[in-house]
Design an enzyme around this catalytic site. Sequence first.
Site, PDB file in Angstrom:
ATOM      1  N   CYS A  81      11.504  40.825 -19.427  1.00  0.00           N
ATOM      2  CA  CYS A  81      12.097  41.640 -18.354  1.00  0.00           C
ATOM      3  C   CYS A  81      13.598  41.362 -18.372  1.00  0.00           C
ATOM      4  O   CYS A  81      14.028  40.246 -18.035  1.00  0.00           O
ATOM      5  CB  CYS A  81      11.480  41.244 -17.009  1.00  0.00           C
ATOM      6  N   ASN A 112      17.312  46.507  -9.209  1.00  0.00           N
ATOM      7  CA  ASN A 112      15.911  46.362  -8.808  1.00  0.00           C
ATOM      8  C   ASN A 112      15.722  44.932  -8.311  1.00  0.00           C
ATOM      9  O   ASN A 112      16.449  44.028  -8.683  1.00  0.00           O
ATOM     10  CB  ASN A 112      14.977  46.688  -9.974  1.00  0.00           C
ATOM     11  N   GLY A 131      15.097  40.942 -14.980  1.00  0.00           N
ATOM     12  CA  GLY A 131      14.577  39.675 -14.454  1.00  0.00           C
ATOM     13  C   GLY A 131      15.290  38.487 -15.057  1.00  0.00           C
ATOM     14  O   GLY A 131      15.595  37.504 -14.366  1.00  0.00           O
ATOM     15  N   ASN A 188       9.870  42.273  -8.103  1.00  0.00           N
ATOM     16  CA  ASN A 188       9.520  41.609  -9.369  1.00  0.00           C
ATOM     17  C   ASN A 188       9.560  40.099  -9.143  1.00  0.00           C
ATOM     18  O   ASN A 188      10.388  39.616  -8.353  1.00  0.00           O
ATOM     19  CB  ASN A 188      10.524  42.005 -10.460  1.00  0.00           C
ATOM     20  N   ASN A 200       8.545  44.183 -24.370  1.00  0.00           N
ATOM     21  CA  ASN A 200       8.484  44.988 -23.127  1.00  0.00           C
ATOM     22  C   ASN A 200       8.603  46.431 -23.567  1.00  0.00           C
ATOM     23  O   ASN A 200       9.692  46.899 -23.900  1.00  0.00           O
ATOM     24  CB  ASN A 200       9.621  44.572 -22.208  1.00  0.00           C
ATOM     25  N   CYS A 245      16.236  48.814 -15.640  1.00  0.00           N
ATOM     26  CA  CYS A 245      15.360  48.230 -16.670  1.00  0.00           C
ATOM     27  C   CYS A 245      16.236  47.759 -17.825  1.00  0.00           C
ATOM     28  O   CYS A 245      16.735  48.586 -18.598  1.00  0.00           O
ATOM     29  CB  CYS A 245      14.364  49.284 -17.144  1.00  0.00           C
ATOM     30  N   GLY A 246      16.419  46.441 -17.922  1.00  0.00           N
ATOM     31  CA  GLY A 246      17.337  45.918 -18.933  1.00  0.00           C
ATOM     32  C   GLY A 246      16.861  46.157 -20.346  1.00  0.00           C
ATOM     33  O   GLY A 246      17.609  46.641 -21.201  1.00  0.00           O
ATOM     34  N   ASN A 247      15.583  45.851 -20.606  1.00  0.00           N
ATOM     35  CA  ASN A 247      15.057  46.096 -21.958  1.00  0.00           C
ATOM     36  C   ASN A 247      15.073  47.593 -22.272  1.00  0.00           C
ATOM     37  O   ASN A 247      15.364  48.005 -23.400  1.00  0.00           O
ATOM     38  CB  ASN A 247      13.629  45.551 -22.075  1.00  0.00           C
ATOM     39  N   GLU A 271       5.817  41.688 -13.163  1.00  0.00           N
ATOM     40  CA  GLU A 271       6.659  42.825 -12.802  1.00  0.00           C
ATOM     41  C   GLU A 271       6.025  43.693 -11.715  1.00  0.00           C
ATOM     42  O   GLU A 271       4.833  44.002 -11.763  1.00  0.00           O
ATOM     43  CB  GLU A 271       6.905  43.710 -14.031  1.00  0.00           C
ATOM     44  N   ARG A 272       6.852  44.065 -10.760  1.00  0.00           N
ATOM     45  CA  ARG A 272       6.436  45.056  -9.761  1.00  0.00           C
ATOM     46  C   ARG A 272       5.932  46.287 -10.522  1.00  0.00           C
ATOM     47  O   ARG A 272       6.622  46.782 -11.400  1.00  0.00           O
ATOM     48  CB  ARG A 272       7.636  45.436  -8.907  1.00  0.00           C
ATOM     49  N   HIS A 314      14.345  41.083  -7.400  1.00  0.00           N
ATOM     50  CA  HIS A 314      13.703  39.974  -8.124  1.00  0.00           C
ATOM     51  C   HIS A 314      13.618  38.737  -7.225  1.00  0.00           C
ATOM     52  O   HIS A 314      14.615  38.370  -6.583  1.00  0.00           O
ATOM     53  CB  HIS A 314      14.516  39.624  -9.370  1.00  0.00           C
TER      54      HIS A 314
HETATM   55  N1  LIG Z   1      11.026  45.481 -17.577  1.00  0.00           N
HETATM   56  C1  LIG Z   1      12.241  45.899 -16.936  1.00  0.00           C
HETATM   57  C2  LIG Z   1      12.213  45.782 -15.454  1.00  0.00           C
HETATM   58  C3  LIG Z   1      11.325  46.762 -14.875  1.00  0.00           C
HETATM   59  C4  LIG Z   1      11.459  46.644 -13.418  1.00  0.00           C
HETATM   60  C5  LIG Z   1      10.316  47.286 -12.694  1.00  0.00           C
HETATM   61  N2  LIG Z   1       9.088  46.563 -12.882  1.00  0.00           N
HETATM   62  C6  LIG Z   1      10.674  47.371 -11.225  1.00  0.00           C
HETATM   63  O1  LIG Z   1       9.837  47.856 -10.491  1.00  0.00           O
HETATM   64  O2  LIG Z   1      11.805  46.973 -10.865  1.00  0.00           O
HETATM   65  C7  LIG Z   1      13.461  45.185 -17.464  1.00  0.00           C
HETATM   66  O3  LIG Z   1      13.489  44.895 -18.660  1.00  0.00           O
HETATM   67  O4  LIG Z   1      14.416  44.966 -16.681  1.00  0.00           O
END
Ligand SMILES: N[C@H](CCC[C@H](N)C(=O)O)C(=O)O
Length: 282
Positions: free
Chosen positions: A223, A163, A226, A196, A11, A73-75, A214-215, A165
């Site tokens: 994610c 965010n 996620g 998401n 990611n 965003c965790g990653n 992903e959104r 999910h």
């Molecule tokens: N890739 C990210 C999440 C991105 C979230 C984004 N897509 C949103 O609109 O919330 C993760 O590692 O958590």
Amino acid sequence: MKYTKMHGLGNNYIYVNEFEVKLQEAELALIAVKVSDVNFGIGSDGMILIGPSRVADFRMRIFNSDGSEAKNCGNGLRCVAKYVYDRSMTHERHFTIETLGGIVHVEVHVDEEAVQTVSIDMGKPRLMKKEIPMLGDEDSITINESVQIDGADYQMTVVSMGNPHSVMFVEDIEQAAVNQIGPTVEHAALFPERINVEFVQVQNSHEIDFRVWERGSGITMACGTGACAAVVAGVLGGHLERAKPITVHLLGGDLVITYADNDHVYMKGPATFISDGVFYLR
Ligand SMILES: N[C@H](CCC[C@H](N)C(=O)O)C(=O)O
């Protein structure tokens, strides 16, 4: 514009150090779209800004590849933690990062002078519709409920980690129609800020397979938020053990997530430098 490309289990984001690079607020969404484009830009799942904070040691902002700003965003957090430690912006191994979804506490694990793995207390999940946001009775929660979207029923658990999910459990992850169901759920009117979409196959009480739409970015290799939402949904649904480390198998690799008795979600996983570069904005 100087940037660093990093990834967490594939990611990948374009990281911009706001201590060195000043970008105009009004241009951020467009720059995120430009750098994310694999043909006309650098190619990534989006853009992440690393900057100063008045309430934590650092601040992270994340923009999806469609230019929308996400709250967590965790990653990305793991990569921000690696970036600031490896580049001597801090010499502490425990520090805090502010996100739009709240402040998180991180711990970096150093080997051969560089951060290889990062542990993060991702805080408490939020379940009420008003916290997602999701239309309906604002104080109610959605755990393994059938939700109708465009005439079809989807069995989902809805969790925010800052965010939103939508987590759906499937019998066979390889058969999950991620490309079709993902955008349908992402854009449902039920979710005023979109959402998401995660697909989860339970292997046993401490192991799941995971896919994500992903959104704002579509299918990604991993994610982090996620994965946290998926483990919370699995525990609440009685599939996974609470307060035990759960291995989440994502396309890009594994994360270890624990949904603890204190209601906090803990994530541990890798963070990786790819390259440093200069992007020509004009
Ligand atoms: N890739 C990210 C999440 C991105 C979230 C984004 N897509 C949103 O609109 O919330 C993760 O590692 O958590």
